[in-house]
Design a protein around this motif. Structure first.
Motif, PDB file in Angstrom:
ATOM      1  N   SER A 185       0.816  -1.215   0.000  1.00  0.00           N
ATOM      2  CA  SER A 185       0.000   0.000   0.000  1.00  0.00           C
ATOM      3  C   SER A 185       0.852   1.267   0.000  1.00  0.00           C
ATOM      4  CB  SER A 185      -0.919   0.008   1.229  1.00  0.00           C
ATOM      5  OG  SER A 185      -0.151   0.143   2.431  1.00  0.00           O
ATOM      6  N   LEU A 186       2.168   1.108  -0.035  1.00  0.00           N
ATOM      7  CA  LEU A 186       3.087   2.239   0.038  1.00  0.00           C
ATOM      8  C   LEU A 186       3.854   2.397  -1.275  1.00  0.00           C
ATOM      9  CD1 LEU A 186       4.622   1.377   3.538  1.00  0.00           C
ATOM     10  CD2 LEU A 186       2.726   2.959   3.075  1.00  0.00           C
ATOM     11  N   ASP A 187       4.419   3.574  -1.434  1.00  0.00           N
ATOM     12  CA  ASP A 187       5.307   3.812  -2.561  1.00  0.00           C
ATOM     13  C   ASP A 187       6.351   4.839  -2.138  1.00  0.00           C
ATOM     14  OD1 ASP A 187       6.463   3.616  -5.037  1.00  0.00           O
ATOM     15  OD2 ASP A 187       4.802   4.491  -6.159  1.00  0.00           O
ATOM     16  N   ASP A 189       8.520   8.360  -3.117  1.00  0.00           N
ATOM     17  CA  ASP A 189       8.330   9.569  -3.918  1.00  0.00           C
ATOM     18  C   ASP A 189       9.273  10.663  -3.437  1.00  0.00           C
ATOM     19  OD1 ASP A 189       6.984  11.475  -5.734  1.00  0.00           O
ATOM     20  OD2 ASP A 189       6.199  12.328  -3.870  1.00  0.00           O
ATOM     21  N   ALA A 195       2.410   7.000   2.193  1.00  0.00           N
ATOM     22  CA  ALA A 195       1.230   6.167   2.415  1.00  0.00           C
ATOM     23  C   ALA A 195       0.014   6.831   1.777  1.00  0.00           C
ATOM     24  CB  ALA A 195       0.997   5.964   3.908  1.00  0.00           C
ATOM     25  N   LYS A 196      -1.027   6.044   1.583  1.00  0.00           N
ATOM     26  CA  LYS A 196      -2.229   6.567   0.933  1.00  0.00           C
ATOM     27  C   LYS A 196      -2.940   7.615   1.780  1.00  0.00           C
ATOM     28  CE  LYS A 196      -3.054   2.447  -1.879  1.00  0.00           C
ATOM     29  NZ  LYS A 196      -3.983   1.325  -2.194  1.00  0.00           N
ATOM     30  N   ASP A 197      -2.728   7.572   3.113  1.00  0.00           N
ATOM     31  CA  ASP A 197      -3.392   8.559   3.969  1.00  0.00           C
ATOM     32  C   ASP A 197      -2.612   9.869   4.059  1.00  0.00           C
ATOM     33  OD1 ASP A 197      -1.224   7.944   5.521  1.00  0.00           O
ATOM     34  OD2 ASP A 197      -2.358   7.172   7.234  1.00  0.00           O
ATOM     35  N   GLY A 198      -1.539   9.985   3.281  1.00  0.00           N
ATOM     36  CA  GLY A 198      -0.755  11.211   3.280  1.00  0.00           C
ATOM     37  C   GLY A 198       0.471  11.177   4.170  1.00  0.00           C
ATOM     38  N   ARG A 200       4.121  10.557   5.308  1.00  0.00           N
ATOM     39  CA  ARG A 200       5.377  10.486   4.559  1.00  0.00           C
ATOM     40  C   ARG A 200       6.532  10.314   5.541  1.00  0.00           C
ATOM     41  NH1 ARG A 200       5.168  12.470  -0.692  1.00  0.00           N
ATOM     42  NH2 ARG A 200       7.228  13.455  -0.620  1.00  0.00           N
TER      43      ARG A 200
END
Length: 750
Positions: A185-187, A189, A195-198, A200
């Motif tokens: 669910s992570l990437d 950048d 994470a998708k919930d913002g 970092r």
């Protein structure tokens, strides 16, 4: 960033703690760097300091999250200190502003496997012999590091991307544990795990949580946007602008002395007389060192050493001194001799088909590399170990030949590669390193050797001269029936094998006599030619030969693309249409040719005395077409006003670098086409400096317009493919402007 260590302190240790050794603990170390053949258990070769974290052989982090990428290839202006880190940074999801670079050490992980894997269509066949040697080296010694053949991106496209992807997945798993979420669910950048919930998390904040057991067996490469294909700023430019970049002659060591060297005339016999007494009395002179075919003066400053060279009284037996008149006569004789030469391509009934057709003779001279930075090396010997600082295209050859000169094991020689002030194949040679090592051993002090310009020109390893006869015939359908090509030229492979490694390379392709390597660029024509014969006739000379930017493609397209235009004219067909008749319309060759013709207004109206010419070449896995526009200015002279270049090099890492390399290749090739000529008299070149070996200047340079084809093909090289088409494009343009055929280079005097 400095190109290599230049201080006298000991190099940083190779970390063996858990923190500094995250790969090589029985996990998939080979897969992490893209080589299935590597041993499963080995330490990471990248040097690390106590506060740094090495993730794999190509990547380490500083505590603040800044990243250093180990680059195995030599930076000589072609941009590998940017393009190769960009591959890794793309997969890692790094912040480009936090990327640094350092030259990789000599280690198996950094071997250039492209010499083994990418020899084929569009690659110099001389590399085929080196490939066989390289295969042995890779399998048995794991350490062929070399920059050449436009192979850097091809060689490290996969390893660096896999290294970056492996590091990314390890960071994602560390972040997943901290956040209590699935790493899927992570990437990453711009230097953070996102994470998708913002949420970092900076890479630096995850380093302590990275677990070597998280190393993936098969890292997943990105398939979305990132840094790949973007014109990110070059990492080597700031240091070159502010003067902090370290080139070979910038090295300074405690107690270092300086040496200048002079070689014997080319083809000279044994040394007959050697009188150093007068030179020893000159200011600053410390020693005079005789070598095999050379002597050196060692002094407190380099200029003192250079001046004292002239005071040495020396004489050699005459031997077989290099002489251009004799070499030219031998080339002409080989071309005329019907029994000279071996056919390496021979299909169809060529002799019958070319009867009554067109015949034309072409020629190209010896050429020097003329790097603005002359040959140089610094060597320090400490007991049974040695250190070498050099602007080299091959750490492997440098270490190997220095070890031979010092009679010590190769593992006891440490090489610190600096940036190169031009390479073009010349700095794959290690003659200056061998001399510096020999001098340092003799005087017992660190020595920096710098060749003066005249030494650099006289004792270059030259691009061989060629003479060629091309015959061809066109049928009633206005299509090629046959072509016969005979090339007379010295054998480059034989010269290199005899000098570089006679025992190892003696069986390489073209290592003696007539050679397929010398005519590879003539045999691999893209056009449909039913009957084709290509022959090479070897011509021995005392002149040592070497790789020159684009190797056999530096002359082959001049012969074939000029002759194609001649055949088109005989057939009464436009040169563009004539080429396309012999190509698959959907081929990469046809596409770059058509785009170049359109962008270069090849078919547009031209003013009186103005002509446009087309040429194409596939080399080093890359397709290039160029249209040159020339204007006649009187007295048979002309100016090259504009060059349009279309390049299909497959997938692009950095478009600015591709454009710069095409521009640089065009200027390099144009210098050779217009002015380049080395001639010999009494064993010395008659051109010994830039007053007589002219280069295209900023004032002379044409406008250059580069177009890059969007492609998903495998990446090809870009350092050399810009060179081959420019000479025939200019020659064809001159014919369109004046009706005169240019069949011999250089085209102009000065």
């Amino acid at each position: 960033m400095d190109a290599g260590p230049i201080k006298s302190e000991k190099p940083p240790r190779r970390g063996l703690t858990r923190r500094n050794l995250l790969i090589g603990m029985g996990g998939a170390a080979g897969l992490a760097i893209g080589y299935a053949v590597w041993p499963r258990e080995r330490s990471i070769p990248i040097p690390v300091r106590d506060d740094e974290t090495a993730i794999n052989a190509f990547l380490k982090f500083a505590p603040d999250g800044s990243i250093t990428v180990a680059v195995p290839q030599a930076e000589m202006g072609q941009g590998v200190y940017t393009a190769l880190p960009q591959l890794l940074a793309h997969e890692l999801g790094a912040d480009w502003q936090r990327i640094g670079v350092e030259p990789a050490t000599l280690a198996p992980e950094y071997a250039n496997r492209a010499f083994v894997e990418n020899v084929g269509e569009g690659m110099p066949s001389l590399l085929g012999g080196i490939a066989r040697w390289a295969a042995v080296t890779v399998v048995e010694r794991f350490e062929l590091q070399a920059t050449g053949g436009s192979t850097s991106v091809m060689a490290f496209w996969q390893p660096l991307r896999v290294a970056g992807a492996a590091a990314r997945e390890m960071l994602l798993r560390a972040a997943g544990r901290r956040l209590g979420v699935s790493p899927d669910s992570l990437d990453t950048d711009n230097g953070f795990v996102a994470a998708k919930d913002g949420t970092r998390i900076a890479f630096a904040d995850l380093l302590d949580a990275v677990d070597p057991n998280d190393l993936p067996e098969e890292p997943r490469l990105r398939d979305g946007p990132g840094l790949l294909g973007k014109a990110v700023p070059r990492l080597d430019i700031p240091s070159k602008v502010n003067g902090s970049a370290q080139f070979g002659a910038d090295v300074r060591l405690p107690g270092m002395v300086y040496a200048a060297v002079r070689g014997a005339p080319i083809g000279a016999g044994a040394r007959r007389r050697f009188g150093p007494a007068a030179a020893r009395e000159m200011p600053g002179v410390l020693d005079i060192v005789p070598g095999e075919g050379w002597y050196a003066v060692v002094a407190e400053t380099w200029w003192q050493a250079r001046q004292a060279l002239d005071a040495v009284d020396i004489e050699y037996d005459s031997g077989s001194l290099a002489n251009s008149e004799e070499i030219d006569a031998a080339l002409a004789d080989a071309l005329e001799d019907p029994d000279a030469g071996t056919a390496f391509t021979d299909r169809g009934d060529v002799e019958t088909a070319v009867g009554g057709g067109l015949s034309a003779d072409y020629g190209a001279p010896f050429l020097a590399h003329a790097c603005l930075e002359p040959m140089t090396a610094t060597v320090r010997i400490d007991g049974d170990r040695a250190e070498v600082w050099a602007p080299t295209q091959s750490q492997t050859l440098t270490a190997w030949k220095a070890a031979d000169a010092l009679d010590m094991p190769m593992r006891r020689v440490r090489v610190y590669p600096t940036m190169l002030g031009g390479g073009f194949g010349r700095k794959a040679e290690v003659d200056a390193v061998v001399q510096a090592a020999s001098i340092a051993r003799e005087v017992g002090r660190p020595v920096q050797l710098i060749w003066h310009r005249e030494q650099d020109m006289v004792h270059d390893k030259f691009r061989p001269p060629v003479r060629a006869r091309l015959r061809g015939a066109v049928g009633p359908d206005k299509r090629l029936k046959a072509m016969d090509i005979k090339l007379a030229a010295p054998n480059l492979g034989a010269s290199m094998a005899a000098r570089m490694a006679p025992g190892i390379l003696s069986g390489m392709a073209g290592a003696g006599g007539d050679s397929a390597s010398m005519v590879a660029g003539l045999s691999e024509l893209p056009y449909d030619i039913p009957a084709l014969r290509v022959r090479h006739a070897d011509v021995e000379t005392p002149v040592e030969l070497g790789y020159w930017r684009s190797v056999e493609y530096s002359y082959a397209p001049f012969l074939t693309e000029s002759f194609i235009d001649e055949l088109a004219a005989q057939a009464g067909v436009d040169p563009l249409e004539f080429r396309l008749r012999h190509l698959d319309a959907d081929s990469r060759a046809a596409k770059v040719i058509m785009l170049a013709a359109a962008q270069g207004t090849l078919l547009g109206a031209a003013d009186e005395g103005v002509g446009r010419g087309l040429a194409y070449c596939r080399s080093f896995g890359t397709h290039v077409a160029q249209v040159a526009e020339v204007e006649m200015i009187g007295g048979g002279q002309f100016e090259v006003r504009r060059v349009t270049c279309v390049v299909d090099c497959g997938q692009v890492v950095n478009p600015d670098i591709v454009k710069a390399q095409m521009e640089g290749g065009i200027i390099f090739g144009l210098s050779a086409a217009l002015y380049g000529d080395i001639s010999f008299a009494a064993g010395e070149t008659e051109q010994q400096n830039f007053d007589l070996y002219r280069l295209v200047s900023l004032y002379d340079a044409p406008e250059i317009d580069v177009h890059i084809v969007d492609s998903e093909e495998a990446p090809g090289g870009v350092g050399e493919p810009g060179v081959p088409p420019i000479a025939p494009a200019v020659a064809n343009a001159v014919f369109r402007a004046s009706g005169t055929r240019l069949r011999s280079m250089p085209f102009m005097g000065f």
